[in-house]
Design a protein around this motif. Structure first.
Motif, PDB file in Angstrom:
ATOM      1  N   HIS A  14       0.827  -1.215   0.000  1.00 23.60           N
ATOM      2  CA  HIS A  14       0.000   0.000   0.000  1.00 23.60           C
ATOM      3  C   HIS A  14       0.856   1.258   0.000  1.00 23.60           C
ATOM      4  O   HIS A  14       0.471   2.291  -0.556  1.00 23.60           O
ATOM      5  N   ILE A  15       2.050   1.200   0.607  1.00 23.16           N
ATOM      6  CA  ILE A  15       2.944   2.363   0.599  1.00 23.16           C
ATOM      7  C   ILE A  15       3.556   2.542  -0.787  1.00 23.16           C
ATOM      8  O   ILE A  15       3.682   3.674  -1.290  1.00 23.16           O
ATOM      9  N   GLN A  16       3.901   1.427  -1.434  1.00 20.82           N
ATOM     10  CA  GLN A  16       4.407   1.522  -2.809  1.00 20.82           C
ATOM     11  C   GLN A  16       3.334   2.119  -3.723  1.00 20.82           C
ATOM     12  O   GLN A  16       3.633   2.976  -4.562  1.00 20.82           O
ATOM     13  N   ALA A  17       2.094   1.662  -3.535  1.00 16.68           N
ATOM     14  CA  ALA A  17       0.994   2.180  -4.352  1.00 16.68           C
ATOM     15  C   ALA A  17       0.792   3.672  -4.077  1.00 16.68           C
ATOM     16  O   ALA A  17       0.577   4.469  -5.004  1.00 16.68           O
ATOM     17  N   GLU A  18       0.866   4.048  -2.811  1.00 13.60           N
ATOM     18  CA  GLU A  18       0.712   5.458  -2.439  1.00 13.60           C
ATOM     19  C   GLU A  18       1.773   6.317  -3.112  1.00 13.60           C
ATOM     20  O   GLU A  18       1.481   7.389  -3.666  1.00 13.60           O
ATOM     21  N   ASN A  19       3.031   5.853  -3.105  1.00 16.41           N
ATOM     22  CA  ASN A  19       4.120   6.616  -3.713  1.00 16.41           C
ATOM     23  C   ASN A  19       3.937   6.741  -5.224  1.00 16.41           C
ATOM     24  O   ASN A  19       4.211   7.794  -5.809  1.00 16.41           O
ATOM     25  N   LEU A  20       3.471   5.672  -5.846  1.00 23.76           N
ATOM     26  CA  LEU A  20       3.234   5.713  -7.290  1.00 23.76           C
ATOM     27  C   LEU A  20       2.131   6.712  -7.638  1.00 23.76           C
ATOM     28  O   LEU A  20       2.237   7.472  -8.606  1.00 23.76           O
ATOM     29  N   ILE A  21       1.065   6.700  -6.847  1.00 25.04           N
ATOM     30  CA  ILE A  21      -0.053   7.614  -7.123  1.00 25.04           C
ATOM     31  C   ILE A  21       0.350   9.053  -6.846  1.00 25.04           C
ATOM     32  O   ILE A  21      -0.095   9.975  -7.541  1.00 25.04           O
TER      33      ILE A  21
END
Length: 243
Positions: A14-21
């Motif tokens: 979820h943190i990787q996804a947050e950074n990508l977004i």
């Protein structure tokens, strides 16, 4: 832009996804209120569950970077208009200083009997009519503020003025009245049906109410102003210095 998750990375998904977004938000393709791909598409592209994706999206919604509309989708939040308490200017001057082009959606001028609040501020009788100016203003994309101004009869406005011009320029150049002091109150409230219809939000949506009490050089009241702002489009910044 590399838009993929490294499933071998120990960093939580979820943190990787947050950074990508976060990076996606900065992309000109999505700037200025554009909608992101829907959750199903994003989750599939990143090879993560929708609950993991929602975890990331919820964090960015909470930070005010994204706006989620039920049944519509998630879009990038537009930069909020900021107003500072220092170096007080008229609304038009504030926006010009920030390079923001303002559109007038509505402008109404009437003569009305003031309510008790306005009459008490002006120290006049409620039987004495005052000029009432209503303006719905915003950016090209839509309105974000609804102003109601009342003016003391002493000011001398007739209602025939060109109120598309900066208000305090009109007072100073045509009526020789200089707005010198502004006292303000900021509060949060829920939009009633009338204000909601003006600001194009749902009734009950949060809005900011700014009451402005304006005085001339002799500390005499000249304007009683109410400003109703969309909470998702306006930030009021207070700057203080310790001496």
């Amino acid at each position: 832009m590399n838009f993929s998750i490294d499933h071998k990375n120990p960093l939580p998904l979820h943190i990787q996804a947050e950074n990508l977004i976060r990076n996606l938000i900065k992309d000109p393709q999505y700037a200025g209120g554009k909608f992101l791909p829907n959750e199903i598409q994003l989750a599939k592209q990143l090879a993560i569950s929708r609950s993991t994706l929602r975890h990331a999206l919820n964090k960015l919604v909470y930070e005010g970077l994204l706006v989620r509309k039920k049944g519509v989708g998630t879009k990038v939040a537009e930069p909020a208009i900021s107003s500072k308490s220092k170096n007080w200017l008229s609304f038009t001057q504030e926006m010009q200083a920030r390079g923001i082009a303002i559109k007038n959606f509505e402008l109404h001028v009437t003569w009305v009997n003031p309510d008790d609040n306005v009459a008490n501020f002006f120290e006049i009788n409620t039987a004495k009519k005052v000029l009432k100016l209503e303006r719905l203003r915003g950016k090209q994309e839509g309105p974000f503020v609804y102003f109601i101004s009342y003016f003391h009869p002493r000011v001398g406005l007739t209602g025939e003025e060109d109120f598309k011009r900066p208000l305090y320029d009109i007072l100073e150049k045509e009526q020789h009245v200089v707005a010198t002091l502004s006292k303000e109150e900021i509060s949060a409230k829920a939009a009633d049906k009338f204000i909601a219809s003006k600001l194009e939000v749902e009734p009950g949506s949060p809005i900011l109410l700014r009451k402005r009490f304006v005085y001339d050089q002799g500390d005499r009241p000249i304007e009683y102003n109410l400003g109703y702002y969309r909470a998702d489009s306006f930030v009021y910044t207070v700057e203080s210095r310790r001496e």
